[in-house]
Motif scaffolding. Structure first.
Motif, short mmCIF file in Angstrom:
data_model
loop_
_atom_site.label_atom_id
_atom_site.label_comp_id
_atom_site.label_asym_id
_atom_site.label_seq_id
_atom_site.Cartn_x
_atom_site.Cartn_y
_atom_site.Cartn_z
N LEU A 1 6.58 3.42 -8.51
CA LEU A 1 5.99 2.50 -7.90
C LEU A 1 6.46 1.14 -8.55
O LEU A 1 6.80 0.05 -7.87
CB LEU A 1 4.35 2.33 -7.94
N ALA A 2 6.86 0.94 -9.73
CA ALA A 2 7.67 -0.05 -10.28
C ALA A 2 8.83 -0.20 -9.85
O ALA A 2 9.29 -1.36 -9.53
CB ALA A 2 7.41 0.02 -12.03
N ILE B 1 0.96 -1.21 0.11
CA ILE B 1 0.00 -0.09 0.16
C ILE B 1 0.86 1.34 0.02
O ILE B 1 1.94 1.48 0.93
CB ILE B 1 -0.89 -0.04 1.19
N CYS B 2 0.69 2.21 -1.00
CA CYS B 2 1.31 3.32 -0.93
C CYS B 2 0.60 4.57 -0.83
O CYS B 2 -0.22 4.94 -1.58
CB CYS B 2 2.24 3.38 -2.57
N ASP B 3 0.69 5.21 0.45
CA ASP B 3 -0.14 6.27 0.61
C ASP B 3 0.65 7.61 -0.07
O ASP B 3 1.77 7.67 -0.03
CB ASP B 3 -0.33 6.60 2.23
N GLY B 4 -0.32 8.41 -0.10
CA GLY B 4 0.22 9.70 -0.68
C GLY B 4 -0.96 10.81 -1.01
O GLY B 4 -2.00 10.67 -0.48
N ARG B 5 -0.44 11.65 -1.66
CA ARG B 5 -1.33 12.81 -2.05
C ARG B 5 -2.02 13.53 -1.09
O ARG B 5 -3.05 13.91 -0.87
CB ARG B 5 -2.56 12.29 -3.17
N ILE B 6 -1.08 13.68 0.34
CA ILE B 6 -1.34 14.35 1.30
C ILE B 6 -0.22 15.57 1.33
O ILE B 6 0.84 15.41 0.69
CB ILE B 6 -1.41 13.65 2.47
N THR B 7 -0.70 16.51 2.38
CA THR B 7 0.50 17.35 2.36
C THR B 7 2.00 17.16 2.68
O THR B 7 2.76 17.50 2.04
CB THR B 7 0.05 18.40 3.42
N ALA B 8 2.13 16.13 3.50
CA ALA B 8 3.35 15.48 3.77
C ALA B 8 3.92 14.68 2.57
O ALA B 8 5.08 14.29 2.73
CB ALA B 8 3.54 14.48 4.90
N SER B 9 3.19 14.26 1.60
CA SER B 9 3.74 13.44 0.43
C SER B 9 2.85 13.58 -0.71
O SER B 9 1.67 13.87 -0.48
CB SER B 9 3.55 11.95 0.94
N GLY B 10 3.54 13.64 -1.84
CA GLY B 10 3.10 13.64 -3.21
C GLY B 10 2.63 12.20 -3.76
O GLY B 10 2.05 12.30 -4.83
N GLY B 11 2.95 11.24 -2.94
CA GLY B 11 2.55 10.04 -3.44
C GLY B 11 3.74 9.58 -4.47
O GLY B 11 4.65 10.12 -4.37
N ALA B 12 3.32 8.34 -5.06
CA ALA B 12 4.68 7.93 -6.15
C ALA B 12 3.78 7.86 -7.48
O ALA B 12 2.66 7.44 -7.84
CB ALA B 12 4.84 6.23 -5.61
N GLY C 1 11.78 -7.30 -5.01
CA GLY C 1 11.87 -8.23 -5.64
C GLY C 1 10.68 -8.78 -6.42
O GLY C 1 10.92 -10.12 -6.84
N CYS C 2 9.94 -8.10 -6.70
CA CYS C 2 8.51 -8.62 -7.49
C CYS C 2 9.01 -8.60 -8.73
O CYS C 2 9.85 -7.84 -9.40
CB CYS C 2 7.49 -7.55 -7.32
N VAL C 3 8.51 -9.64 -9.73
CA VAL C 3 8.86 -9.66 -11.10
C VAL C 3 7.49 -9.46 -11.97
O VAL C 3 7.61 -9.28 -13.10
CB VAL C 3 9.29 -11.08 -11.49
N GLY C 4 6.20 -9.43 -11.20
CA GLY C 4 4.93 -9.09 -11.88
C GLY C 4 4.19 -8.46 -10.83
O GLY C 4 4.34 -8.52 -9.62
N ALA C 5 3.49 -7.33 -11.17
CA ALA C 5 2.62 -6.50 -10.23
C ALA C 5 1.29 -5.96 -10.91
O ALA C 5 1.62 -5.93 -12.16
CB ALA C 5 3.36 -5.21 -9.53
N ILE C 6 0.28 -5.66 -10.33
CA ILE C 6 -0.89 -4.93 -10.45
C ILE C 6 -0.95 -3.92 -9.92
O ILE C 6 -0.62 -3.70 -8.82
CB ILE C 6 -1.98 -5.80 -10.74
N ASN C 7 -1.60 -2.64 -10.21
CA ASN C 7 -1.77 -1.19 -9.75
C ASN C 7 -3.34 -1.72 -9.62
O ASN C 7 -3.97 -1.06 -10.68
CB ASN C 7 -1.39 -0.23 -10.38
N LEU C 8 -4.12 -1.51 -8.46
CA LEU C 8 -5.74 -1.55 -8.30
C LEU C 8 -6.11 -0.09 -8.29
O LEU C 8 -7.00 0.17 -9.03
CB LEU C 8 -6.16 -2.36 -7.41
N ASP C 9 -5.59 0.85 -7.71
CA ASP C 9 -6.39 2.09 -7.38
C ASP C 9 -5.18 2.97 -6.65
O ASP C 9 -4.12 2.78 -6.53
CB ASP C 9 -7.58 1.86 -6.31
N GLY C 10 -5.47 4.15 -6.32
CA GLY C 10 -4.70 5.21 -5.98
C GLY C 10 -5.32 6.35 -5.16
O GLY C 10 -6.62 6.25 -5.16
N GLY C 11 -4.55 7.10 -4.63
CA GLY C 11 -5.04 8.27 -4.21
C GLY C 11 -5.86 7.99 -2.67
O GLY C 11 -5.75 7.26 -2.13
N GLY C 12 -6.89 8.89 -2.67
CA GLY C 12 -7.62 8.79 -1.29
C GLY C 12 -8.44 7.44 -1.32
O GLY C 12 -9.06 7.03 -0.10
N SER C 13 -8.49 6.58 -2.47
CA SER C 13 -9.13 5.16 -2.26
C SER C 13 -8.39 4.07 -2.00
O SER C 13 -8.57 3.10 -1.63
CB SER C 13 -9.83 4.85 -3.69
#
Length: 71
Positions: free
Chosen positions: A21-22, A5-16, A29-41
């Motif tokens: 993220l990749a 889980i990558c939190d972000g888009r708050i005053t203290a962080s602009g997110g990734a 060590g991941c060789v495959g990944a999916i991005n489901l959602d982001g931001g406040g969700s």
């Protein structure tokens, strides 16, 4: 399996960005990944506890993944 889980888009962080993220996932060590959602969700709930609640409550989202203990 890595659940990240990558939190972000708050005053203290602009997110990734997706590129950042990749790079993070590759560094873990991941060789495959999916991005489901982001931001406040973005959220992680374990049991009844919302572990990264930055907004004061859950938001409706269209992509969710759940893991449940098989009895």
């Amino acid at each position: 399996m890595v659940i990240f889980i990558c939190d972000g888009r708050i005053t203290a962080s602009g997110g990734a960005t997706l590129t950042e993220l990749a790079q993070i996932m590759k560094g873990l060590g991941c060789v495959g990944a999916i991005n489901l959602d982001g931001g406040g969700s973005t959220g992680m709930v374990v049991g009844d506890e919302h572990l990264n609640d930055m907004t004061g409550g859950n938001r409706a989202v269209v992509s969710t993944i759940g893991f449940f203990k098989k009895n």
